[in-house]
Write an enzyme that holds these catalytic residues in place. Structure first.
Site, mmCIF file in Angstrom:
data_model
loop_
_atom_site.group_PDB
_atom_site.id
_atom_site.type_symbol
_atom_site.label_atom_id
_atom_site.label_comp_id
_atom_site.label_asym_id
_atom_site.label_seq_id
_atom_site.Cartn_x
_atom_site.Cartn_y
_atom_site.Cartn_z
ATOM 1 C CB CYS A 192 45.649 -54.468 24.873
ATOM 2 S SG CYS A 192 45.876 -52.696 25.145
ATOM 3 C CB CYS B 19 44.314 -50.559 31.961
ATOM 4 S SG CYS B 19 44.286 -52.352 31.711
#
EC number: 5.1.1.7
Length: 275
Positions: free
Chosen positions: A218, A74
């Site tokens: 993201c 991430c």
């Protein structure tokens, strides 16, 4: 009681937990309960800081989605991870090396408060993404029972499918994202990016994340979109990526080279909770 910190990177929000000085374990059910925005803390991902498995590294970085599943990487979380370990006094370094389940990363705290992350070398080999295809292509045809999509595919430690759209604001992210995130050609599921190319140095992007639906930002999705756009001859080496939550800068010199992502990491509050 578990001590935690709420943070966000461009609105992609996290519950960050120090597993170095605290003995913690989270079951998938506990994570789902904590992620609930009405009855829990509320977050897109839970980030867990652990001691390093390798003496040459500083920490091990684990990521859990709101559905309780552990994922490989991430990017927005990595920036918050770096800011967290420095703010909490777990390190005094400005350059931090961590491992994830997908590999190793270097995180650099900048003087202006942003964090630059060496996201590693993008993976384009379909078998390693993983994605079912005979060979690597610039563009793939992805068929569903309803329609056929043109997409690019890459992994930034986690799998991404990137679609070109004319107007990202009006893209059907929820429906198409839900349709493609569990597509049979992606054995481990996939994050779905919707990319509008403004010019060769600027894109707009929305991402439907595997296990979390659409998020405000993201980081790995931004990286994958730039990789796909470069491979397809649409983008330059350095690209501004506008996401609903804000802007990232991505720099990639091409195949075989590591990709660098720069963006903010914000502290929201510190808290404690009984599991």
């Amino acid at each position: 009681m578990i001590q935690f910190t709420k943070m966000h990177g461009l609105g992609n929000d996290f519950m960050v937990v120090d597993g170095v000085t605290q003995n913690v374990f989270f079951s998938p059910e506990q994570i789902r309960r904590l992620a609930d925005r009405n009855f829990g803390v509320g977050f897109d991902q839970l980030l867990l800081v652990e001691p390093p498995y390798d003496p040459d590294l500083d920490f091990h970085y684990r990521i859990f989605n709101a559905d309780g599943g552990e994922v490989e990487n991430c990017g927005n979380g990595a920036r918050c991870f770096a800011r967290f370990v420095r703010n909490k006094g777990l390190t005094n370094k400005n350059k931090i090396r961590v491992s994830t389940s997908a590999g190793k990363m270097t995180l650099r705290l900048e003087r202006d408060g942003t964090v630059t992350v060496n996201m590693g070398v993008p993976v384009l080999d379909p078998s390693q993404i993983p994605f079912k295809a005979k060979k690597a292509e610039k563009t793939y045809l992805l068929q569903t029972s309803q329609q056929t999509f043109l997409c690019g595919a890459a992994s930034m430690g986690n799998p991404h499918c990137v679609l070109d759209v004319e107007d990202v604001a009006n893209a059907n992210v929820a429906e198409i994202g839900a349709l493609l995130t569990k597509h049979e050609r992606f054995p481990r599921g996939v994050n779905v990016g919707f990319m509008q190319v403004v010019n060769s140095g600027h894109i707009k992007l929305r991402v439907y994340e595997r296990g979390a639906a659409e998020t405000l930002a993201c980081g790995t999705g931004a990286c994958a979109a730039v990789v796909v756009g470069q491979i397809q001859g649409k983008l330059d080496q350095q690209v501004r990526v506008d996401l609903p939550g804000g802007t990232l800068t991505i720099n990639w010199e091409g195949e075989g080279k590591p990709l660098w992502m720069t963006g903010p990491a914000q502290h929201v509050y510190d808290g404690q909770i009984q599991l």
